[in-house]
Enzyme design. Sequence first.
Site, PDB file in Angstrom:
ATOM      1  N   GLY B 240       0.801  -1.295   0.041  1.00 12.30           N
ATOM      2  CA  GLY B 240       0.030  -0.164  -0.090  1.00 12.30           C
ATOM      3  C   GLY B 240       0.782   1.264  -0.026  1.00 12.30           C
ATOM      4  O   GLY B 240       1.935   1.196  -0.598  1.00 12.30           O
ATOM      5  N   SER B 241       0.206   2.370   0.649  1.00 13.58           N
ATOM      6  CA  SER B 241       1.072   3.703   0.511  1.00 13.58           C
ATOM      7  C   SER B 241       2.175   3.615   1.473  1.00 13.58           C
ATOM      8  O   SER B 241       2.263   3.087   2.443  1.00 13.58           O
ATOM      9  CB  SER B 241      -0.186   4.597   0.656  1.00 13.58           C
ATOM     10  OG  SER B 241      -0.508   4.600   2.421  1.00 13.58           O
ATOM     11  N   GLY B 244       0.638   4.478   4.853  1.00 10.37           N
ATOM     12  CA  GLY B 244       0.126   3.310   5.749  1.00 10.37           C
ATOM     13  C   GLY B 244       1.261   2.365   6.128  1.00 10.37           C
ATOM     14  O   GLY B 244       1.228   1.882   7.248  1.00 10.37           O
ATOM     15  N   GLY B 245       2.190   1.983   5.187  1.00 10.78           N
ATOM     16  CA  GLY B 245       3.275   1.356   5.612  1.00 10.78           C
ATOM     17  C   GLY B 245       3.873   1.622   6.681  1.00 10.78           C
ATOM     18  O   GLY B 245       4.388   0.921   7.630  1.00 10.78           O
ATOM     19  N   GLU B 264       5.477  -3.234   1.361  1.00  9.85           N
ATOM     20  CA  GLU B 264       5.816  -2.794  -0.042  1.00  9.85           C
ATOM     21  C   GLU B 264       5.170  -1.583  -0.341  1.00  9.85           C
ATOM     22  O   GLU B 264       3.721  -1.443  -0.407  1.00  9.85           O
ATOM     23  CB  GLU B 264       5.451  -3.930  -0.974  1.00  9.85           C
ATOM     24  CG  GLU B 264       5.921  -3.518  -2.461  1.00  9.85           C
ATOM     25  CD  GLU B 264       4.953  -2.697  -3.165  1.00  9.85           C
ATOM     26  OE1 GLU B 264       5.101  -1.519  -3.292  1.00  9.85           O
ATOM     27  OE2 GLU B 264       4.226  -3.464  -4.054  1.00  9.85           O
ATOM     28  N   CYS B 301       2.214   0.053  -8.353  1.00  8.45           N
ATOM     29  CA  CYS B 301       3.206   0.354  -7.418  1.00  8.45           C
ATOM     30  C   CYS B 301       4.384   0.876  -8.562  1.00  8.45           C
ATOM     31  O   CYS B 301       5.213   1.315  -8.093  1.00  8.45           O
ATOM     32  CB  CYS B 301       3.685  -0.665  -6.567  1.00  8.45           C
ATOM     33  SG  CYS B 301       2.425  -1.812  -5.901  1.00  8.45           S
TER      34      CYS B 301
END
Lengths: 497, 497
Positions: B240-241, B244-245, B264, B301
Amino acid sequence: MKDTETHIIGYENSMEGKEFFAVISPLDGQTMRFHFCNATEEEINYAAQKASIAASAYRNTKPKKKAKFLNDIAQLLEKRSEEIVTVCFLETALPEMRLQGELGRTCNQLRMFAQQIMAKNFLTEIYEEALPERVPQRPNLLRKLIGIGPVAVFGASNFPLAFSVAGGDTASALAAGCPVIVKGHPLHPKTSQLVGECIREATIKNQLPDGVFSLLHGKSNRVGQQLLLHPAIKAGAFTGSQKGGQALLQIVNQRKTPIPFFAEMGSVNPVVIMRDSLETNFAELASGILNSCTLGVGQFCTNPGLVVIEKSEVQNQFLSLIHDIVESLDSGTMLSADIANNYMDMKRKTAVQHIVKIVGKAQSKGKYAEGVPCVMACRAADLIKSPEIAEEIFGPSTMIVIAEDKNEILQVLDVIGGQLTATLFCEKENLLQHQDILDKMAEIAGRILYNSYPTGVEVGLAMQHGGPWPASSDSRFTSVGAQAIFRFLRPVVWQGF
Amino acid sequence: MKDTETHIIGYENSMEGKEFFAVISPLDGQTMRFHFCNATEEEINYAAQKASIAASAYRNTKPKKKAKFLNDIAQLLEKRSEEIVTVCFLETALPEMRLQGELGRTCNQLRMFAQQIMAKNFLTEIYEEALPERVPQRPNLLRKLIGIGPVAVFGASNFPLAFSVAGGDTASALAAGCPVIVKGHPLHPKTSQLVGECIREATIKNQLPDGVFSLLHGKSNRVGQQLLLHPAIKAGAFTGSQKGGQALLQIVNQRKTPIPFFAEMGSVNPVVIMRDSLETNFAELASGILNSCTLGVGQFCTNPGLVVIEKSEVQNQFLSLIHDIVESLDSGTMLSADIANNYMDMKRKTAVQHIVKIVGKAQSKGKYAEGVPCVMACRAADLIKSPEIAEEIFGPSTMIVIAEDKNEILQVLDVIGGQLTATLFCEKENLLQHQDILDKMAEIAGRILYNSYPTGVEVGLAMQHGGPWPASSDSRFTSVGAQAIFRFLRPVVWQGF
């Protein structure tokens, strides 16, 4: 007479600091003549910058040249072995015989990595051919492993050679193509210096970039912290106590750009002795356990600190034999007065628990930095309720745990947390009955031993030295053996070339 | 009409919560009829407990049985593909054709892992024989890889099938012998539910332990946080973003027992076009870049978000062609109104910088959750000074960077941080001159492409999908391809058996 020593920063020496320290020899409590300085922030930055600049060229250095570099380090260490062992003995009180063995192991490690990076099937490249007819087309893909970048290595107190300046962490990082900055352990700085000079000499001899290797001294925690926080550092490796490893991991977690940090923090290494084995071999087991537990004055990460025995008619004979042996043992000299004091404190803290009994202890001779062997005992049921009594005591002591049945053994294994090793003793014909214990051991430990003792860690292709938290910070990696290199490599794929 | 859906906890359904949510279809802005609930703390604990209990039996399940399980999941997904694709289209606005392709990829991934865990030379065991004559003796050592324990998987919004409930993270964790708890992405919960039911059916059919698989729904961040903090969870995976990560990584860092967490987080995937290539192929390059950049409304991505061109006489022709193409493009529907709004905000924030010019943009049609393609440009010298203008904009936009010379290209690559991919376009005969660019690319990225576009990630043995921070949280691992399994395996050595 004072000798003031320098840091090694790439090809250069440096000594800018004002915070001096010196080793107090554990042999006699006298301050040694070599004086060192905490690396300054500027020196740390300078070493990190040099490593960062060296990283690209060293990453692309051919395996053959890197292998020669590692072999040359080993050769130079052997050439200066007498001097290194003499100084190291004064700094650590580890017997010369042991240090000679450890130097041999250090050189073997360097040579093993040299060999492995030359071996065709070790660092396998993966190539997938293009499939231009497939829908969608598959491009060709070549996957290789490259060095992750500059690695900060923290020397360990208890292996001043094999896990310090030219130890397993350094050897595997250099083999991976990563520049190394060692934060030398303050309990053996002169040993570190001599070893560091050998590495620098090999760097220059092989015309490797200035910055592939640096050695910074430091007694202050600040040195290691600043090093780990530097943006040029791309990975870290540490061998030491849980307290030390956890503190450094917290520093790593504060970084803006996270990095992998491998900390090997030791454990109590449970040894489980089933009734059949105890009844057949209790005499052999008593001396075997005590031998493993007092080896190197108990200063090994794989020291058997917890011996779980299944209740048996011979248990009192076993305990009484343990008592007799331990009372006859000599005390040893530990690595430093602080380590010896810590050992005494931890032992006391545990021994005063009403659920713990002293089985026996050796006589103190009132030596400086003395480590007096000691064996305690408790019931499994009590340990299960108060697992803190099973905490690692770094030194020549162990706790015998008496379990009523297998269920209690499994529960003990369940409450003691991640382990480097777990050992099972039982008769061969009954081994199949204990699959449940072996499964539990695989769940909590990195290495499982059968009918042998956990001290003595083979440096080979298969070894795993690392286990679930808190034995190490990442159970997927090892710090001993050939696979240790994978901590410092990352894959890159080239597509369509 | 409201349908209230449940969580899947092992074999059971559960719906204890009171915090409801529903998807607003990006196709028309209408609330869908399926209603879901944030998993409660009790439900999270229950799923984690079940996974913990299932872990030991599932770890020891034979590879053949695990392979059958994975193949059965693929078969069940194919059986229900029509229903899954229909619902998924309503939830995500991704075209049915794309979703059919993605379902195929999801099934291929499951089958690839089934095949790999059966392949002799993939998860190699290492055996070293005893050397009883050696001094010291070498014991025999058998090194195997075992599952690390229950894995928390976070479904990705942009790959509702291939990186969600039965996606690459789940497939690799199940192949590794780890129970999986998926935190479903709240933008496609009904898709998640249908896929989760297939996995549960395969679990029951293969008589695997209750708890090998659970699916928890949640729109609240609390659900993922509580899951990651549960002591039974031994690893995590997220796609994700960056925001978020990084937030989840901070949660992981608060755990008492650290765990590996692979995030990732995407990147701008620089594409470098050298003068020779631009002059020979600028028309092809203009359409190729825009095609890759607007594919799936730019929600990949590996979207090329930064195109660095070397100054050339044709650069204005190239930019003017880019302008013409982008103005002729249709706008697309993004995954949700929030994602579309975020795209618009990010685009605006960048476009208002005085150093950035708009090269061209497509017409807005005023659609709900609309993503309007847009191309901007800037000078490399400006970007080097203000690298924040190169931040990822998730959506169909890209930034053309005009570099005066190679030195500026290298500097751009230096300031943009870790990348999933980096691409070089140049004529074959000049490739050798650009080793410096390729070296820099290897330093910052996980995959390097030559004369092709970064979107489209091959799922194979060689693939690397992951790169230095902030592209991913650990550059030593990949989330796509067979090697993804190594995130969830740890070595254990058996000595003397």
